[in-house]
Design a protein around this motif. Structure first.
Motif, PDB file in Angstrom:
ATOM      1  N   SER A  68      -5.353  -5.002 -11.670  1.00  8.27           N
ATOM      2  CA  SER A  68      -5.205  -4.711 -10.249  1.00  8.27           C
ATOM      3  C   SER A  68      -4.152  -3.634 -10.016  1.00  8.27           C
ATOM      4  O   SER A  68      -4.366  -2.692  -9.256  1.00  8.27           O
ATOM      5  CB  SER A  68      -4.837  -5.990  -9.503  1.00  8.27           C
ATOM      6  N   GLU A  69      -3.006  -3.754 -10.672  1.00  5.56           N
ATOM      7  CA  GLU A  69      -1.922  -2.808 -10.453  1.00  5.56           C
ATOM      8  C   GLU A  69      -2.240  -1.420 -10.999  1.00  5.56           C
ATOM      9  O   GLU A  69      -1.754  -0.425 -10.479  1.00  5.56           O
ATOM     10  CB  GLU A  69      -0.620  -3.340 -11.050  1.00  5.56           C
ATOM     11  N   ARG A 152       3.977   0.607  -2.632  1.00  7.02           N
ATOM     12  CA  ARG A 152       2.986  -0.401  -3.010  1.00  7.02           C
ATOM     13  C   ARG A 152       1.949  -0.585  -1.897  1.00  7.02           C
ATOM     14  O   ARG A 152       0.743  -0.649  -2.153  1.00  7.02           O
ATOM     15  CB  ARG A 152       3.664  -1.733  -3.336  1.00  7.02           C
ATOM     16  N   THR A 153       2.423  -0.660  -0.674  1.00  8.28           N
ATOM     17  CA  THR A 153       1.525  -0.832   0.467  1.00  8.28           C
ATOM     18  C   THR A 153       0.561   0.345   0.555  1.00  8.28           C
ATOM     19  O   THR A 153      -0.656   0.160   0.739  1.00  8.28           O
ATOM     20  CB  THR A 153       2.330  -0.965   1.782  1.00  8.28           C
ATOM     21  N   ARG A 155      -0.317   2.420  -1.892  1.00  7.25           N
ATOM     22  CA  ARG A 155      -1.222   2.381  -3.055  1.00  7.25           C
ATOM     23  C   ARG A 155      -2.356   1.401  -2.813  1.00  7.25           C
ATOM     24  O   ARG A 155      -3.524   1.679  -3.092  1.00  7.25           O
ATOM     25  CB  ARG A 155      -0.468   1.998  -4.325  1.00  7.25           C
ATOM     26  N   GLU A 156      -2.035   0.234  -2.260  1.00  7.80           N
ATOM     27  CA  GLU A 156      -3.069  -0.772  -1.976  1.00  7.80           C
ATOM     28  C   GLU A 156      -4.046  -0.286  -0.906  1.00  7.80           C
ATOM     29  O   GLU A 156      -5.218  -0.604  -0.955  1.00  7.80           O
ATOM     30  CB  GLU A 156      -2.430  -2.101  -1.578  1.00  7.80           C
ATOM     31  N   SER A 159      -6.913   1.884  -2.334  1.00  9.38           N
ATOM     32  CA  SER A 159      -8.022   1.263  -3.063  1.00  9.38           C
ATOM     33  C   SER A 159      -8.826   0.382  -2.194  1.00  9.38           C
ATOM     34  O   SER A 159      -9.486   0.542  -1.351  1.00  9.38           O
ATOM     35  CB  SER A 159      -7.541   0.447  -4.231  1.00  9.38           C
TER      36      SER A 159
END
Length: 159
Positions: A68-69, A152-153, A155-156, A159
């Motif tokens: 996932s990462e 992180r937010t 990047r998410e 996707s």
């Protein structure tokens, strides 16, 4: 296109912090590339190794989380972990609480090599931050934590 420091603007310091984070990321990537070249691994392997290294007991690194990462399929991550394990960088350990789950850890050999490679960076960083007070370090930690969460937010969202 030249970049000027946005003097006199209320958000000028915020923009300067963003610029400095961009430089930090770029320098980190160059160091990562040097490590990858020495180890004969690729950029995805390095990113995986970093994510495995910084995983905590509260949030251990599993193959699913790593997939996932990294934005990879579980099959691709299995191949990646197999390669890193074969080369002595990581090891798989069955979770003692949930025996179905496998945790990915740095192998001692991999840790020792990474330690030798990155130890001089640690020395430079310690010297560079030696004059920071505990209060200043707490502010830097708060800022970096917020910045990592923003990254992180985003990047998410991609996707």
């Amino acid at each position: 296109m030249s970049r000027r420091k946005p003097e006199g603007r209320p958000d000028g310091e915020r923009h300067e912090l963003v610029r400095l984070i961009q430089l930090l990321v770029a320098e980190g990537q160059r160091i990562g590339h040097a490590f990858a070249q020495q180890q004969g691994v690729n950029g995805t392997d390095i990113e995986a190794l970093i994510r495995i290294l910084v995983a905590t007991d509260d949030q251990p690194m599993t193959a699913g989380r790593l997939a996932s990462e990294l934005g990879l399929s579980t099959g691709a991550v299995t191949t990646l972990i197999d390669r890193l394990e074969r080369d002595g960088h990581v090891r798989r350990v069955r979770d003692t609480v949930d025996r179905r789950r496998v945790i990915i850890h740095y192998d001692q050999t991999g840790l020792e090599f990474a330690g030798r490679f990155f130890q001089p960076l640690g020395v430079h960083h310690t010297a560079a931050t030696a004059d920071f007070t505990p209060e200043e370090l707490a502010i830097v930690k708060r800022y970096l934590t917020a910045t990592i969460e923003a990254f992180r937010t985003y990047r998410e969202q991609l996707s």
